[in-house]
Design an enzyme around this catalytic site. Structure first.
Site, short mmCIF file in Angstrom:
data_model
loop_
_atom_site.label_atom_id
_atom_site.label_comp_id
_atom_site.label_asym_id
_atom_site.label_seq_id
_atom_site.Cartn_x
_atom_site.Cartn_y
_atom_site.Cartn_z
N GLU A 36 -23.28 95.95 -7.79
CA GLU A 36 -23.66 94.79 -6.97
C GLU A 36 -23.64 93.52 -7.83
OE1 GLU A 36 -27.40 95.69 -5.08
OE2 GLU A 36 -26.47 97.21 -3.79
N GLN A 114 -3.57 89.13 6.60
CA GLN A 114 -4.01 89.61 7.94
C GLN A 114 -4.36 88.36 8.74
OE1 GLN A 114 -4.16 92.99 8.94
NE2 GLN A 114 -4.60 92.29 11.00
N HIS A 146 -1.00 81.80 2.78
CA HIS A 146 0.16 82.45 3.40
C HIS A 146 0.54 81.78 4.73
CE1 HIS A 146 3.01 85.62 4.02
NE2 HIS A 146 2.44 85.96 5.16
N LYS A 207 14.38 89.41 5.99
CA LYS A 207 13.66 90.59 5.51
C LYS A 207 13.02 91.33 6.67
CE LYS A 207 9.32 90.54 3.60
NZ LYS A 207 8.29 90.22 2.60
N ARG A 209 10.23 94.32 7.24
CA ARG A 209 9.31 95.24 6.57
C ARG A 209 9.19 96.50 7.42
NH1 ARG A 209 5.74 95.46 2.56
NH2 ARG A 209 5.90 93.31 1.87
#
Ligand code: R5P
Length: 309
Positions: A36, A114, A146, A207, A209
């Site tokens: 922690e 995400q 992103h 691309k 994925r």
């Protein structure tokens, strides 16, 4: 004015503080034996944290970084409010409230990928993190996020900044590419910025994925025969995207291929995998990594100057 840092922000804060004419004041951050986290504004830093607006440099990566960032923001916020009440009865317990004015500079924003609900029932993790952080600061500067749109409704101002100008400088001095390539459509704007700054040719690959570990690059007619190419992306994780893109470039005659990114995650043996596919890897220091050759501080400084105008 102080730039303060937790465990993930020290190196960047060291360079950032003088760029802003500020002083770097490291805050205390350590781990209990069970893992922690523990943070504290040390007694000798209380005055600086209360004197003027504060900039905290901290990454939301790995997961413990998210919690450390929130705990640091809360500790700073309490000190600025003058709430020093403590169990041991140490003085002072209360000081005047000096106002919030706490800004967060995030070199690497974890969970940024995400950014959508790709399947029903998912959390939009990038937004969740932003909403949590916004509860504890007055504004944020985020480096090469992103997909910035995910934070468009966040309750505090956010400056989105980019290290592409510094990456272009690095490529100009160390690589002198003929051609800049974006490995997919998502990185087009960033890679194009680098190409424009350097006056280099530009294109991108398609691309697809297949899964977290498998990527296909659709062939595209690129005139890279005999050329030195720099592939520019926001982040390199496993290195799979770069390796596949590099292979596609070499098949089309590229003689040298370099990779550049802001965020060098380099997971799962990525560095050695990349060394079999590219001639050089150039990353910013948003995360500590063995290829961190570009400072992320100038971009963060630009954002903070705008935010604190
Ligand atoms: C994804 O769209 C990102 O921009 C990067 O291309 C990706 O995260 C790189 O991951 P990896 O290095 O694992 O291929």
């Amino acid at each position: 004015m102080p730039v303060v840092s937790g465990s993930s922000g020290r190196a960047v804060a060291d360079i950032l503080a003088p760029l802003l004419d500020m002083q770097h004041v490291p805050l205390l951050s350590r781990k209990f034996p069970d893992g922690e986290g523990y943070v504290r504004v040390p007694s000798d830093a209380i005055e600086s944290v209360r004197c003027e607006p504060v900039v905290l440099v901290s990454n939301t990566y790995p997961d413990s970084g998210i919690l450390e960032t929130i705990l640091l923001l809360k500790a700073i916020g309490d000190v600025r409010k003058g709430d020093l009440s403590n169990y041991k009865g140490k003085e002072p317990q209360k000081l005047p409230d000096v106002g919030s004015e706490v800004y967060l500079a995030i070199p690497y924003y974890g969970y940024s990928r995400q950014d959508k609900r790709f399947s029903p029932g998912e959390a939009i993790s990038a937004r969740v993190i932003g909403e949590m952080l916004a509860n504890y600061c007055d504004g944020m500067v985020i480096l090469d996020l992103h997909a910035p749109e995910v934070l468009k409704e966040i309750s505090v101002p956010v400056e989105f900044v980019s290290s592409m100008p510094e990456i272009a400088d690095r490529l100009r001095s160390e690589v002198n590419p003929d051609f800049v390539l974006s490995p997919d459509k998502g990185a087009i704007d960033r890679a194009k910025e680098v190409a424009t700054i350097g006056g280099w040719e530009f294109s991108y690959l398609e691309k697809t994925r297949i899964d977290a570990h498998t990527i296909e690059h659709s062939p595209k007619d690129l005139d890279v025969n005999g050329k030195t190419v720099a592939i520019v992306d926001d982040m390199i994780s496993t290195g799979g995207t770069i390796c596949r893109a590099s292979d596609a470039l070499r098949r089309q005659g590229a003689t040298a291929v370099h990779a550049a990114c802001t965020h060098g995650l380099f997971t799962a043996g990525a560095i050695s995998r990349l060394s079999n596919h590219v001639d050089g890897v150039h990353s910013s220091d948003s995360l500590p990594n063995p290829r961190a050759v570009v400072s992320s501080a100038p971009a963060l400084a630009r954002g903070l100057q705008n935010l604190m105008k």
